[in-house]
Motif scaffolding. Structure first.
Motif, PDB file in Angstrom:
ATOM      1  N   ASP A  87       1.468 -13.169  56.394  1.00 20.79           N
ATOM      2  CA  ASP A  87       1.167 -12.257  56.792  1.00 20.79           C
ATOM      3  C   ASP A  87       2.107 -12.197  58.138  1.00 20.79           C
ATOM      4  O   ASP A  87       2.637 -10.941  58.617  1.00 20.79           O
ATOM      5  N   GLN A  88       1.215 -12.902  58.745  1.00 21.98           N
ATOM      6  CA  GLN A  88       1.150 -12.915  60.246  1.00 21.98           C
ATOM      7  C   GLN A  88       2.911 -13.105  61.029  1.00 21.98           C
ATOM      8  O   GLN A  88       3.522 -13.458  61.242  1.00 21.98           O
ATOM      9  N   TYR A  89       3.316 -14.480  59.792  1.00 19.78           N
ATOM     10  CA  TYR A  89       4.307 -14.743  60.096  1.00 19.78           C
ATOM     11  C   TYR A  89       5.486 -14.004  59.813  1.00 19.78           C
ATOM     12  O   TYR A  89       6.892 -13.816  60.043  1.00 19.78           O
ATOM     13  N   THR A  90       5.173 -13.218  58.280  1.00 24.23           N
ATOM     14  CA  THR A  90       6.385 -12.242  57.998  1.00 24.23           C
ATOM     15  C   THR A  90       6.797 -11.126  58.589  1.00 24.23           C
ATOM     16  O   THR A  90       7.216 -10.904  59.948  1.00 24.23           O
ATOM     17  N   GLU A  91       5.115 -10.489  59.762  1.00 18.55           N
ATOM     18  CA  GLU A  91       5.327  -9.667  61.079  1.00 18.55           C
ATOM     19  C   GLU A  91       5.925  -9.843  61.819  1.00 18.55           C
ATOM     20  O   GLU A  91       7.366  -9.205  62.863  1.00 18.55           O
ATOM     21  N   HIS A 209      14.996  -7.296  52.374  1.00 16.07           N
ATOM     22  CA  HIS A 209      14.621  -9.391  52.498  1.00 16.07           C
ATOM     23  C   HIS A 209      13.821  -9.610  53.172  1.00 16.07           C
ATOM     24  O   HIS A 209      13.027 -10.233  51.807  1.00 16.07           O
ATOM     25  N   LEU A 210      13.305  -9.174  54.018  1.00 18.78           N
ATOM     26  CA  LEU A 210      11.965 -10.191  54.175  1.00 18.78           C
ATOM     27  C   LEU A 210      10.191 -10.018  53.783  1.00 18.78           C
ATOM     28  O   LEU A 210       9.255 -10.875  53.002  1.00 18.78           O
ATOM     29  N   GLY A 211      10.776  -8.573  52.796  1.00 13.09           N
ATOM     30  CA  GLY A 211       9.485  -8.089  52.371  1.00 13.09           C
ATOM     31  C   GLY A 211       9.974  -8.459  50.693  1.00 13.09           C
ATOM     32  O   GLY A 211       8.743  -9.137  50.284  1.00 13.09           O
ATOM     33  N   LYS A 212      10.798  -8.546  50.559  1.00 13.26           N
ATOM     34  CA  LYS A 212      10.809  -9.493  49.175  1.00 13.26           C
ATOM     35  C   LYS A 212      10.563 -11.357  49.315  1.00 13.26           C
ATOM     36  O   LYS A 212       9.970 -11.850  48.518  1.00 13.26           O
ATOM     37  N   VAL A 213      10.657 -11.308  49.938  1.00  9.11           N
ATOM     38  CA  VAL A 213      10.169 -12.554  50.555  1.00  9.11           C
ATOM     39  C   VAL A 213       9.263 -13.452  50.527  1.00  9.11           C
ATOM     40  O   VAL A 213       8.249 -13.826  50.526  1.00  9.11           O
ATOM     41  N   ARG A 214       8.513 -12.292  51.166  1.00  5.66           N
ATOM     42  CA  ARG A 214       6.732 -12.702  51.189  1.00  5.66           C
ATOM     43  C   ARG A 214       6.407 -12.125  49.791  1.00  5.66           C
ATOM     44  O   ARG A 214       5.254 -12.485  49.318  1.00  5.66           O
ATOM     45  N   SER A 215       6.640 -10.540  49.205  1.00  7.31           N
ATOM     46  CA  SER A 215       6.458 -11.950  47.599  1.00  7.31           C
ATOM     47  C   SER A 215       6.168 -12.283  47.360  1.00  7.31           C
ATOM     48  O   SER A 215       5.457 -12.947  46.299  1.00  7.31           O
ATOM     49  N   LEU A 216       8.243 -13.196  47.196  1.00  2.00           N
ATOM     50  CA  LEU A 216       8.090 -14.252  46.632  1.00  2.00           C
ATOM     51  C   LEU A 216       7.079 -15.513  46.936  1.00  2.00           C
ATOM     52  O   LEU A 216       6.253 -16.137  46.354  1.00  2.00           O
TER      53      LEU A 216
END
Length: 224
Positions: A87-91, A209-216
């Motif tokens: 979560d932190q990396y994605t943020e 796109h980044l949200g989808k990566v996090r869901s992956l």
């Protein structure tokens, strides 16, 4: 570890350490080297068909990157990444990459953006061909090359480091269920939006796109 056994490593002394480190990163990203598992330098060296010294040196490079940690008298343990880390990396990536995409959309010329199309197409090709290592390599090249158009080298280094630390696990299962191809195709969508000069829509595409990566990542953790 089949991929490691078949890697063609150039024996040139000054390059061997970097080549081993690159191969190990690819194995970490693909999930061939599993989080929480301990691997010895001699054991990995046997897979590569080389001496243990360059493998040990390469593993120390990965220690500095936070990808593995030393285990006394045993070897190196692959660092486990938990949900909070992801979560932190994605943020952080979102805080950096979304506005940067908008800025690059407004400032880059058409030729610079079009130069990224072959890489975006390679991402899609690799996903379609189930080439996971090729997919991740092309994905890394696309994102970092796009950010490089901002002219901020430190920004590119920061995102590159975050990508290493937030490597994907379980890609084989995701690939088998057709999860990677839609994400791959978003790179072409993003590029086309940037070429129209619509910074707002480009930023929205990057956010999605980044949200989808996090869901992956989440689905990867759930994969058997």
């Amino acid at each position: 570890m089949g991929h490691l056994k078949h890697r063609d490593l150039n024996a040139t002394r000054e390059r061997l350490r970097d080549q081993v480190a690159h191969a190990l990163r690819a194995a970490l990203i693909s999930g061939e080297l599993r989080p929480g598992q301990v691997y010895s330098a001699p054991g990995l060296a046997e897979d590569f068909g080389i001496s243990a010294t360059p493998v040990r040196e390469a593993m120390l490079d990965l220690v500095r990157e936070g990808l593995v940690e030393p285990v006394r008298n045993k070897g190196f343990r692959v660092t486990e990444v938990d949900e909070r880390d992801l979560d932190q990396y994605t943020e952080i990536r979102a805080l950096i990459e979304i506005p940067t995409v908008g800025r690059v959309t407004r400032t880059a010329d058409r030729a610079q953006l079009e130069a990224l199309r072959p890489v975006a197409e390679e991402i899609v090709r690799a996903a379609r061909d189930h080439d996971l290592i090729g997919y991740l390599e092309a994905d890394r090249q696309f994102h970092l090359s796009l950010l490089a158009l901002s002219g901020n080298e430190r920004l590119v280094e920061t995102v590159g480091d975050l990508r290493k630390r937030s490597r994907l696990y379980g890609l084989t299962g995701l690939d088998e269920h057709g999860e990677l191809l839609p994400s791959a195709e978003e790179h072409l969508e993003l590029l086309d939006l940037m070429l129209t000069g619509d910074a707002q829509k480009a930023e929205q595409c990057m956010a999605r796109h980044l949200g989808k990566v996090r869901s992956l990542w989440a689905k990867s953790d759930e994969a058997p």
